[in-house]
Write an enzyme that holds these catalytic residues in place. Structure first.
Site, PDB file in Angstrom:
ATOM      1  N   CYS A   3      41.558 -46.326 -55.985  1.00  0.00           N
ATOM      2  CA  CYS A   3      40.171 -46.727 -55.716  1.00  0.00           C
ATOM      3  C   CYS A   3      39.622 -47.629 -56.813  1.00  0.00           C
ATOM      4  O   CYS A   3      38.539 -48.198 -56.669  1.00  0.00           O
ATOM      5  CB  CYS A   3      39.284 -45.501 -55.553  1.00  0.00           C
ATOM      6  SG  CYS A   3      39.738 -44.507 -54.116  1.00  0.00           S
ATOM      7  N   HIS A  51      27.241 -52.219 -44.814  1.00  0.00           N
ATOM      8  CA  HIS A  51      27.971 -53.481 -44.990  1.00  0.00           C
ATOM      9  C   HIS A  51      27.642 -54.151 -46.328  1.00  0.00           C
ATOM     10  O   HIS A  51      27.499 -55.363 -46.409  1.00  0.00           O
ATOM     11  CB  HIS A  51      27.713 -54.440 -43.814  1.00  0.00           C
ATOM     12  CG  HIS A  51      28.387 -53.988 -42.571  1.00  0.00           C
ATOM     13  ND1 HIS A  51      27.789 -53.105 -41.695  1.00  0.00           N
ATOM     14  CD2 HIS A  51      29.611 -54.271 -42.062  1.00  0.00           C
ATOM     15  CE1 HIS A  51      28.614 -52.868 -40.694  1.00  0.00           C
ATOM     16  NE2 HIS A  51      29.734 -53.548 -40.888  1.00  0.00           N
ATOM     17  N   GLU A  69      33.448 -39.074 -46.713  1.00  0.00           N
ATOM     18  CA  GLU A  69      34.107 -40.306 -47.163  1.00  0.00           C
ATOM     19  C   GLU A  69      35.326 -40.577 -46.283  1.00  0.00           C
ATOM     20  O   GLU A  69      35.596 -41.709 -45.912  1.00  0.00           O
ATOM     21  CB  GLU A  69      34.517 -40.160 -48.626  1.00  0.00           C
ATOM     22  CG  GLU A  69      35.225 -41.372 -49.182  1.00  0.00           C
ATOM     23  CD  GLU A  69      35.641 -41.170 -50.624  1.00  0.00           C
ATOM     24  OE1 GLU A  69      35.319 -42.044 -51.440  1.00  0.00           O
ATOM     25  OE2 GLU A  69      36.271 -40.141 -50.920  1.00  0.00           O
TER      26      GLU A  69
END
Length: 176
Positions: free
Chosen positions: A74, A121, A165
């Site tokens: 990540c 977004h 998540e």
């Protein structure tokens, strides 16, 4: 007045009365004349899907090697993304006139303003000022959402922010 009348009733068994004041209350009167009130409280929730990008790192206190070790895949300079399922739960007295804790249309509006507009977004690290000084973990995302919603919702209404998540990784935050 009403309670005095209720107390004068025969007290052989436990009796339950529903009394409507500014909210719905169950009034329980027991054989020994003790009175108990139970306010009807409920929770309602709404979930939205929010697409976000981030690059997990703490550039203020960790080296590049430490960031890679702690955040693994990540920690990617090109970022990584998730379609987070964000569940918002509010809690409150059930209004006897409407039968609702809160109008779901109002909750939808609050979520749109506090969650979807600022986050959906977006690149957390670049587009959301809060994350200039906070690592863009799901835990910190839950805190950000809580702090944003609590400013809009009626006092003490927000109960929980739950973020999925992934199907297996879930964060729950209750303002503590």
């Amino acid at each position: 007045h009403l309670l005095t009348s209720l107390l004068q009733l025969e007290k052989k068994t436990t009796t339950v009365y529903t009394v409507h004041f500014c909210f719905s209350v169950n009034c329980f009167i027991h054989k020994d004349s003790s009175i108990y009130f139970a306010i009807k409280v409920g929770t309602i929730g709404r979930e939205n899907i929010c697409s976000l990008k981030s690059d997990l790192k703490n550039i203020n206190s960790l080296s590049a090697e430490e960031n890679k070790r702690i955040f693994g895949k990540c920690n990617n300079p090109n970022g990584h993304g998730h379609n987070y399922k964000v569940e918002i739960t509010v809690r409150g007295k059930i209004d006897p006139e409407t039968g609702m804790v809160m109008n779901l249309t109002d909750l939808k509006h609050y979520i749109e303003e506090a969650v979807m507009k600022p986050l959906d977004h977006k690149n957390l690290d670049k587009d959301v000022p809060y994350f200039a000084n906070a690592v863009s973990t799901t835990e910190n995302l839950a805190v950000f959402i809580w702090d944003s919603l609590v400013k809009l919702l009626p006092q003490n209404a927000l109960y929980e922010v739950k973020i999925h998540e992934t199907d297996k990784n879930i964060v729950v935050y209750r303002g503590e």
